[in-house]
Design an enzyme around this catalytic site. Structure first.
Site, short mmCIF file in Angstrom:
data_model
loop_
_atom_site.label_atom_id
_atom_site.label_comp_id
_atom_site.label_asym_id
_atom_site.label_seq_id
_atom_site.Cartn_x
_atom_site.Cartn_y
_atom_site.Cartn_z
N LYS A 1 1.18 -1.17 0.02
CA LYS A 1 -0.45 -0.74 -0.37
C LYS A 1 0.85 1.07 0.41
O LYS A 1 0.22 2.40 -0.62
CB LYS A 1 -0.99 -0.19 1.08
N GLN B 1 -4.58 -2.62 9.87
CA GLN B 1 -4.36 -3.58 9.13
C GLN B 1 -5.26 -4.29 9.82
O GLN B 1 -4.68 -4.81 11.14
CB GLN B 1 -3.20 -3.65 8.57
N ASP C 1 -11.34 2.43 4.30
CA ASP C 1 -11.32 0.93 3.97
C ASP C 1 -13.01 0.69 3.94
O ASP C 1 -13.22 -0.38 3.34
CB ASP C 1 -10.38 -0.07 5.13
N1 GUN Z 1 -6.41 -7.11 6.18
C1 GUN Z 1 -7.00 -7.71 5.08
N2 GUN Z 1 -7.57 -7.57 3.96
C2 GUN Z 1 -8.26 -6.05 4.39
C3 GUN Z 1 -8.47 -4.39 4.40
O1 GUN Z 1 -8.49 -4.85 2.91
N3 GUN Z 1 -8.08 -4.13 5.01
C4 GUN Z 1 -7.72 -3.54 6.34
N4 GUN Z 1 -7.23 -2.83 7.03
N5 GUN Z 1 -6.96 -5.36 6.25
C5 GUN Z 1 -7.04 -5.76 5.73
#
Ligand code: GUN
Length: 292
Positions: A52, A96, A119
């Site tokens: 990211k 996350q 998100d």
């Molecule tokens: N863990 C797996 N996929 C995601 C996501 O799209 N966002 C976040 N914050 N954690 C994740």
């Protein structure tokens, strides 16, 4: 049979955002800023957060990562969320997942300011999505809708079968597919672990979205001729002939299902690359107050 190239479509979207970001900089405006909070040492989460960060850099956005130790208390994490909610430099942020066992994920997500929840996991954003109001959409479902739209796949009046009812994929994508919108306007069946006659239901799908978390679960004999198949699964299979010692597969047996489908997403290179692109898009929208 058409292979839906998620990597190519994600690159197109990232190029579009890159241009929009460049236009902001040209106008002496601030670059959008994405922050990520990572608690603990989970290797997959570290990889995701690194990707990211890199993706932000490539399109001219700024980013920051708050790395907190595994032993961080829930209260300390909530304080970090409060800090990011207030920090004017930060347009959007993510925490996350998964979080360590001793931290209540729901409590943390609910503490995020919905206007910075890129998100799209906050109940306010999910509620707004449900009602068809402006909302940050969760990355994977949003990415699937973009794949369908940009591949000119007609969804109106079609029977869409979704496998899996998770909060981050199956449930929201079933809502988006049934919304009065384009893409959308599908008749949706959401299947899960208690569904009776699962294989018969799958066979009626014009559009099949597999997010069941079972490696190569969907076989050719379960799929209707000319169905559109979207594979959300991602599994590592040991394969000593590969440099890394493994290869990736999805929830769909691509080898055989691709012979029957009219269009299909591969793994890797299908839904996966779309998720980061959608997160960047949400971050751009947050910076421009497009949703709130
Ligand atoms: N863990 C797996 N996929 C995601 C996501 O799209 N966002 C976040 N914050 N954690 C994740």
């Amino acid at each position: 049979m058409k292979i839906i190239d998620g990597k190519e479509i994600a690159n197109q979207i990232k190029e579009e955002i890159k241009k929009d970001v460049a236009a902001l900089i040209d106008a002496d405006k601030k670059a959008p800023h994405l922050a990520a909070v990572l608690v603990g040492e989970d290797p997959a989460s570290q990889t995701y957060v690194n990707s990211k960060e890199k993706a932000c850099k490539r399109i001219g956005m700024t980013s920051s990562v708050y790395r907190l130790p595994e032993a961080t208390t829930e209260e300390e994490l909530l304080e970090t969320v409060d800090f990011l909610n207030k920090d004017e430099e930060v347009d959007g942020f993510i925490v996350q997942l998964p979080l360590p066992q001793h931290i209540d994920e729901d409590k943390v997500i609910q503490r995020i300011n919905p206007a910075k929840d890129v998100d799209g996991f906050h109940p306010v954003n999910l509620g707004r999505m449900m009602l068809g109001q402006p909302a940050f959409l969760p990355a994977t479902p949003h990415g699937i809708m973009q794949l369908l739209e940009r591949s000119d796949i007609d969804t109106e009046g079609k029977h869409c079968v979704v496998l899996g009812r998770s909060n981050i994929v199956g449930t929201p994508v079933s809502v988006l597919m049934s919304r009065k919108a384009k893409p959308g306007n599908a008749t949706v069946t959401l299947c899960h672990s208690r569904t009776n006659n699962l294989e018969e239901v799958i066979k009626t799908a014009d559009i099949l979205i597999a997010a069941i978390g079972k490696q190569e679960f969907v076989k050719a004999d379960m799929v209707k001729e000319n169905a559109v198949v979207i594979d959300v699964g991602i599994h590592r299979v040991e394969d000593q002939s590969r440099k890394k010692g493994y290869r990736l597969t999805g929830d769909v047996d691509f080898e055989e299902v691709s012979k029957k489908a009219s269009a299909i997403t591969p793994v890797p290179g299908g839904v996966g690359p779309m998720t980061i692109a959608m997160l960047l898009l949400n971050t751009y929208k947050a910076s421009q107050n497009e949703i709130y």
